[in-house]
Design a protein around this motif. Structure first.
Motif, PDB file in Angstrom:
ATOM      1  N   ASN A  46      -0.469  -2.939  13.519  1.00 55.40           N
ATOM      2  CA  ASN A  46      -0.136  -2.915  12.096  1.00 55.40           C
ATOM      3  C   ASN A  46      -0.712  -1.667  11.449  1.00 55.40           C
ATOM      4  O   ASN A  46      -1.847  -1.277  11.735  1.00 55.40           O
ATOM      5  CB  ASN A  46      -0.685  -4.156  11.387  1.00 55.40           C
ATOM      6  CG  ASN A  46       0.107  -5.407  11.728  1.00 55.40           C
ATOM      7  OD1 ASN A  46       1.306  -5.343  11.958  1.00 55.40           O
ATOM      8  ND2 ASN A  46      -0.572  -6.534  11.768  1.00 55.40           N
ATOM      9  N   HIS A  47       0.068  -1.058  10.570  1.00 55.13           N
ATOM     10  CA  HIS A  47      -0.402   0.138   9.879  1.00 55.13           C
ATOM     11  C   HIS A  47      -1.356  -0.247   8.763  1.00 55.13           C
ATOM     12  O   HIS A  47      -1.060  -1.102   7.923  1.00 55.13           O
ATOM     13  CB  HIS A  47       0.778   0.916   9.280  1.00 55.13           C
ATOM     14  CG  HIS A  47       0.353   2.105   8.491  1.00 55.13           C
ATOM     15  ND1 HIS A  47       0.530   2.203   7.126  1.00 55.13           N
ATOM     16  CD2 HIS A  47      -0.274   3.243   8.861  1.00 55.13           C
ATOM     17  CE1 HIS A  47       0.050   3.359   6.700  1.00 55.13           C
ATOM     18  NE2 HIS A  47      -0.449   4.009   7.734  1.00 55.13           N
ATOM     19  N   ASN A  48      -2.521   0.371   8.763  1.00 52.59           N
ATOM     20  CA  ASN A  48      -3.519   0.212   7.704  1.00 52.59           C
ATOM     21  C   ASN A  48      -3.526   1.505   6.901  1.00 52.59           C
ATOM     22  O   ASN A  48      -3.878   2.564   7.425  1.00 52.59           O
ATOM     23  CB  ASN A  48      -4.896  -0.046   8.323  1.00 52.59           C
ATOM     24  CG  ASN A  48      -5.995  -0.181   7.289  1.00 52.59           C
ATOM     25  OD1 ASN A  48      -5.783   0.042   6.094  1.00 52.59           O
ATOM     26  ND2 ASN A  48      -7.184  -0.538   7.734  1.00 52.59           N
ATOM     27  N   PRO A  49      -3.143   1.461   5.622  1.00 48.57           N
ATOM     28  CA  PRO A  49      -3.060   2.691   4.839  1.00 48.57           C
ATOM     29  C   PRO A  49      -4.379   3.455   4.759  1.00 48.57           C
ATOM     30  O   PRO A  49      -4.376   4.672   4.544  1.00 48.57           O
ATOM     31  CB  PRO A  49      -2.630   2.204   3.453  1.00 48.57           C
ATOM     32  CG  PRO A  49      -1.989   0.884   3.678  1.00 48.57           C
ATOM     33  CD  PRO A  49      -2.709   0.281   4.846  1.00 48.57           C
ATOM     34  N   ALA A  50      -5.505   2.759   4.938  1.00 50.94           N
ATOM     35  CA  ALA A  50      -6.807   3.416   4.840  1.00 50.94           C
ATOM     36  C   ALA A  50      -7.242   4.052   6.161  1.00 50.94           C
ATOM     37  O   ALA A  50      -8.286   4.704   6.227  1.00 50.94           O
ATOM     38  CB  ALA A  50      -7.864   2.413   4.370  1.00 50.94           C
ATOM     39  N   ILE A  67       2.471   1.483  22.362  1.00 53.62           N
ATOM     40  CA  ILE A  67       2.589   0.661  21.156  1.00 53.62           C
ATOM     41  C   ILE A  67       4.046   0.232  21.101  1.00 53.62           C
ATOM     42  O   ILE A  67       4.920   0.961  20.640  1.00 53.62           O
ATOM     43  CB  ILE A  67       2.156   1.431  19.895  1.00 53.62           C
ATOM     44  CG1 ILE A  67       0.663   1.751  19.973  1.00 53.62           C
ATOM     45  CG2 ILE A  67       2.465   0.602  18.637  1.00 53.62           C
ATOM     46  CD1 ILE A  67       0.115   2.527  18.781  1.00 53.62           C
ATOM     47  N   GLY A  68       4.306  -0.949  21.608  1.00 54.79           N
ATOM     48  CA  GLY A  68       5.676  -1.430  21.728  1.00 54.79           C
ATOM     49  C   GLY A  68       6.238  -1.966  20.432  1.00 54.79           C
ATOM     50  O   GLY A  68       7.455  -2.011  20.245  1.00 54.79           O
ATOM     51  N   VAL A  69       5.341  -2.407  19.534  1.00 52.49           N
ATOM     52  CA  VAL A  69       5.755  -2.926  18.231  1.00 52.49           C
ATOM     53  C   VAL A  69       4.826  -2.332  17.182  1.00 52.49           C
ATOM     54  O   VAL A  69       3.601  -2.421  17.305  1.00 52.49           O
ATOM     55  CB  VAL A  69       5.697  -4.469  18.167  1.00 52.49           C
ATOM     56  CG1 VAL A  69       6.090  -4.965  16.778  1.00 52.49           C
ATOM     57  CG2 VAL A  69       6.610  -5.084  19.232  1.00 52.49           C
ATOM     58  N   PHE A  70       5.404  -1.714  16.171  1.00 51.55           N
ATOM     59  CA  PHE A  70       4.643  -1.202  15.037  1.00 51.55           C
ATOM     60  C   PHE A  70       4.898  -2.159  13.875  1.00 51.55           C
ATOM     61  O   PHE A  70       5.773  -3.012  13.941  1.00 51.55           O
ATOM     62  CB  PHE A  70       5.098   0.219  14.721  1.00 51.55           C
ATOM     63  CG  PHE A  70       4.119   1.030  13.909  1.00 51.55           C
ATOM     64  CD1 PHE A  70       2.755   0.896  14.100  1.00 51.55           C
ATOM     65  CD2 PHE A  70       4.560   1.945  12.974  1.00 51.55           C
ATOM     66  CE1 PHE A  70       1.843   1.650  13.371  1.00 51.55           C
ATOM     67  CE2 PHE A  70       3.672   2.716  12.237  1.00 51.55           C
ATOM     68  CZ  PHE A  70       2.311   2.563  12.442  1.00 51.55           C
ATOM     69  N   GLY A  71       4.118  -2.040  12.806  1.00 48.43           N
ATOM     70  CA  GLY A  71       4.366  -2.951  11.692  1.00 48.43           C
ATOM     71  C   GLY A  71       3.471  -2.714  10.508  1.00 48.43           C
ATOM     72  O   GLY A  71       2.685  -1.760  10.466  1.00 48.43           O
ATOM     73  N   LEU A  97      10.824  -1.777  17.511  1.00 46.83           N
ATOM     74  CA  LEU A  97      10.781  -2.800  16.458  1.00 46.83           C
ATOM     75  C   LEU A  97       9.601  -2.562  15.535  1.00 46.83           C
ATOM     76  O   LEU A  97       8.497  -2.239  15.983  1.00 46.83           O
ATOM     77  CB  LEU A  97      10.694  -4.188  17.090  1.00 46.83           C
ATOM     78  CG  LEU A  97      10.767  -5.379  16.128  1.00 46.83           C
ATOM     79  CD1 LEU A  97      11.619  -6.491  16.736  1.00 46.83           C
ATOM     80  CD2 LEU A  97       9.381  -5.931  15.809  1.00 46.83           C
ATOM     81  N   CYS A  98       9.849  -2.724  14.242  1.00 51.76           N
ATOM     82  CA  CYS A  98       8.800  -2.647  13.220  1.00 51.76           C
ATOM     83  C   CYS A  98       8.693  -4.015  12.566  1.00 51.76           C
ATOM     84  O   CYS A  98       9.602  -4.449  11.844  1.00 51.76           O
ATOM     85  CB  CYS A  98       9.135  -1.582  12.177  1.00 51.76           C
ATOM     86  SG  CYS A  98       7.810  -1.278  10.974  1.00 51.76           S
ATOM     87  N   ASN A  99       7.602  -4.717  12.843  1.00 54.10           N
ATOM     88  CA  ASN A  99       7.397  -6.054  12.297  1.00 54.10           C
ATOM     89  C   ASN A  99       6.887  -5.938  10.862  1.00 54.10           C
ATOM     90  O   ASN A  99       5.885  -5.276  10.600  1.00 54.10           O
ATOM     91  CB  ASN A  99       6.381  -6.821  13.141  1.00 54.10           C
ATOM     92  CG  ASN A  99       6.250  -8.256  12.683  1.00 54.10           C
ATOM     93  OD1 ASN A  99       7.215  -9.013  12.733  1.00 54.10           O
ATOM     94  ND2 ASN A  99       5.067  -8.634  12.223  1.00 54.10           N
ATOM     95  N   MET A 100       7.566  -6.617   9.927  1.00 50.97           N
ATOM     96  CA  MET A 100       7.259  -6.459   8.511  1.00 50.97           C
ATOM     97  C   MET A 100       6.945  -7.792   7.856  1.00 50.97           C
ATOM     98  O   MET A 100       7.711  -8.747   7.986  1.00 50.97           O
ATOM     99  CB  MET A 100       8.441  -5.816   7.776  1.00 50.97           C
ATOM    100  CG  MET A 100       8.757  -4.410   8.230  1.00 50.97           C
ATOM    101  SD  MET A 100      10.108  -3.697   7.254  1.00 50.97           S
ATOM    102  CE  MET A 100      10.105  -2.033   7.911  1.00 50.97           C
TER     103      MET A 100
END
Length: 334
Positions: A46-50, A67-71, A97-100
């Motif tokens: 998961n992307h952490n903006p910080a 990294i097979g799935v980003f999100g 795939l981008c899990n949202m």
């Protein structure tokens, strides 16, 4: 199409730690743990903006774990640019795939309408398609689709644009609500008979048969634990009970009594998913991310090993998949 013989199992990198009472390993250490375990095919991140994300490209190359799935977690009216960046970055990483997770409220504080959800998803599809990283909206607590029947309504709106809905199924976010009137009410199931059991299972069936489920998470839960007594999500408000140890925790490390039989409703739901995946490889996800994690609504405050639970769950998934394969006919599945 013939049944797939390989089940791709991943892990959410947030779950690569012992517990939140110990220092959290740095990213390189987490990659090393995952590689050395041999238990996982890919990482879900998961992307952490910080957080500085730049090093992750090098870590993938150094440790040989994709990294097979980003999100990420997004708020409509605020995070559209970050959502587009996640899709582009996921594509550069090779993630398909981008899990949202999409919050139930707009940045202006208003409740998100079904049309606003559909518009957010259409925007994500428009940017994800050229990046070869497509969005999937996770059915999740605190998000727009915690009201479970909204999934069908948004799918209908998207169908008018000839775009199919794509969702991530994590049974834990539904199973833990069974026999819990307060939780069922939050999902619009306050009057459901038999503690909501039949209606929750019917929702799974509908989502799978409609072809909306393109990704899945596994994290075990129980139907008899009302909340996480070990950590608060806000002052005076305990965490929600969206994690129940998969393996028996050592004495004093979990906030409630642990019984193996409590795992059965969740296990059966996952077995049903695996059977669907095997029977319909062209219509069902062929990957699952293990997602035992800390944080107040999950394993926060506990002192059992989250990492060990992820490993055990991955092994169980492969065992269940192997048993399905051994029973499957050699001929193609229609």
């Amino acid at each position: 199409m013939t049944a797939n013989t390989h089940l791709s199992v991943g892990i959410n990198i947030d779950g690569v730690l012992q517990h939140d009472g110990l220092p959290t390993p740095d990213a390189a250490t987490r990659f090393a743990w995952i590689r050395d375990s041999g238990a996982f095919d890919y990482i879900e991140k998961n992307h952490n903006p910080a957080e500085d994300f730049a090093p992750y490209f090098d870590l993938v190359a150094e440790y040989g774990v994709p990294i097979g799935v980003f999100g990420g977690i997004f708020c409509a009216g605020r995070d559209e640019e970050r959502m587009r960046w996640c899709l582009a970055s996921g594509g550069k990483l090779g993630a398909k795939l981008c899990n949202m997770q999409l919050f139930a409220r707009h940045a202006d504080g208003s409740a998100l309408s079904d049309q606003q959800v559909a518009d957010f998803f259409l925007d994500a599809m428009a940017h994800g398609t050229p990046a070869h990283c497509l969005p999937s909206l996770e059915v999740h607590i605190d998000m727009w689709n915690e009201q479970f029947h909204r999934v069908e309504r948004v799918a209908e709106l998207l169908a008018r644009s000839h775009v199919p809905l794509r969702i991530t199924l994590d049974h834990s976010h539904q199973i833990f609500k069974i026999n819990n009137p307060q939780e069922l009410a939050l999902s619009g199931l306050a009057d459901a008979p038999d503690g909501g059991h039949a209606e929750v299972l019917a929702l799974y069936k509908l989502w799978l048969e409609s072809g909306w489920v393109v990704h899945a998470h596994t994290r075990s839960v129980a139907t008899s634990v009302p909340y996480n007594k070990a950590m608060q999500r806000a002052p005076g408000l305990p965490g929600r009970a969206v994690q129940y140890p998969f393996v028996q925790p050592p004495p004093g490390t979990f906030h409630s009594a642990w019984r193996a039989e409590e795992l059965e409703p969740w296990k059966q739901a996952v077995r049903d998913l695996l059977a669907w995946m095997q029977a319909h490889p062209d219509r069902a996800p062929q990957r699952i991310s293990c997602e035992f994690i800390p944080f107040p609504d999950y394993g926060g405050g506990g002192r059992y090993s989250i990492w060990d639970n992820n490993i055990a769950c991955a092994n169980w998934l492969r065992e269940e998949w192997s048993q399905l394969q051994s029973r499957a006919p050699a001929a193609a599945i229609g």
